[in-house]
Design a protein around this motif. Structure first.
Motif: not given
Length: 325
Positions: A52-53, A74-75
């Protein structure tokens, strides 16, 4: 294989021990450190989808082995996006919101990739169309400016292939001699030169773009300088080939020196039109600079060969030669 530092850390850190045994264990660790994330990805780049991240460096490490993993990030930052597109411009289709800089990088490497970008900026559309007019058909919603450019590019291509019977341009109001007419061989050479210059410019733009991602300013300057040297080397070869076909009487001209002199006079050589180069080789003047700094340049023959001189200097040389006689 784990690094020495990872192995030593595993002696005191159970999370590191778990990841080294099974990289997928990273998904069971709450807020894994960057070192833990990197260790997991080094063992198996696919586990990036379980983090996650993930840190930017961790993303880059995973993408070097598994570019398709961009799907699971993501991003992604511009640096991460650029890394993926540099490896394969087609991967821009995996990016939901690529930055303009990344879009340009993809189109510079492969103009047809414009069709893979969901919402290309106007600047990106313009670059794609300048490289190949047919790319207008690959843009779902081109801007008016892009449509206009596409039409202009088509006109330029048609003008380049004008029949030999077409009248030459008349004298301009300033009194400068009209452009010398081009025969069939010169026109064909001009088309080839135009295409080569477009390709050279495209390559230079790509290399300069890649240089902008250098780790520091000094490295970027060196890479840009190297790209420019390579461009001038290729331009020299292209203009020399043109001279051999279109202006055989200037085949022995030192093209490299002329290019250097043009640059010192403020001429952007890579943006010259084949007709401008042809006129210069045929003894016509070329305007350089702007405003009060404008200068008329002409190719003059000296005992040492052809050199580029300002028109007033050429006239002075001619008068001196007449006096000597």
């Amino acid at each position: 294989m784990p690094t020495i530092s990872e192995y030593l850390l595993s002696l005191f850190d159970r999370n590191m021990r778990a990841v080294l045994r099974n990289p997928r264990a990273v998904c069971l660790i709450e807020n894994p450190s960057k070192r833990i994330q990197m260790a997991a990805v080094r063992q198996d780049s696919n586990v990036i989808c379980l983090i996650d991240r993930p840190a930017e460096d961790v993303q880059l490490a995973a993408l070097r082995k598994f570019p398709e993993a961009i799907h699971f990030i993501d991003s992604p930052t511009e640096r991460v996006q650029s890394s993926v597109v540099r490896s394969n411009p087609g991967y821009i289709s995996f990016l939901a919101h690529p930055t303009e800089k990344v879009q340009l990088l993809a189109v510079e490497k492969n103009p047809e990739c414009i069709s893979l970008i969901r919402q290309p900026t106007e600047k990106v559309q313009l670059v794609a169309v300048m490289k190949d007019v047919r790319n207008i058909e690959r843009i779902s919603n081109p801007t008016e400016k892009v449509k206009k450019l596409a039409g202009l590019e088509k006109d330029i291509r048609q003008d380049t292939a004008v029949p030999e019977t077409q009248e030459a341009p008349s004298k301009s109001k300033s009194g400068n001699s009209r452009k010398p007419p081009m025969n069939k061989a010169a026109k064909e050479a001009a088309v080839t030169l135009e295409n080569e210059m477009r390709s050279i410019g495209s390559t230079n733009s790509r290399l300069r773009q890649e240089a902008s991602y250098a780790d520091n300013a000094d490295t970027e300057r060196k890479e840009v300088a190297a790209a420019n040297r390579q461009m001038d080397k290729e331009l020299t070869a292209a203009f020399k080939k043109f001279n051999d076909s279109a202006v055989p009487e200037k085949a022995g001209c030192d093209v490299g020196k002329v290019i250097r002199d043009l640059r010192r006079s403020g001429v952007c050589v890579e943006e010259m039109k084949p007709t401008e180069w042809y006129s210069l080789m045929k003894g016509k003047t070329l305007m350089a600079g702007s405003g009060k700094g404008k200068t008329s340049l002409m190719l003059a023959k000296t005992p040492a060969g052809y050199v580029l001189k300002a028109v007033n200097m050429v006239n002075s040389m001619s008068r001196q030669a007449s006096a000597d006689m």
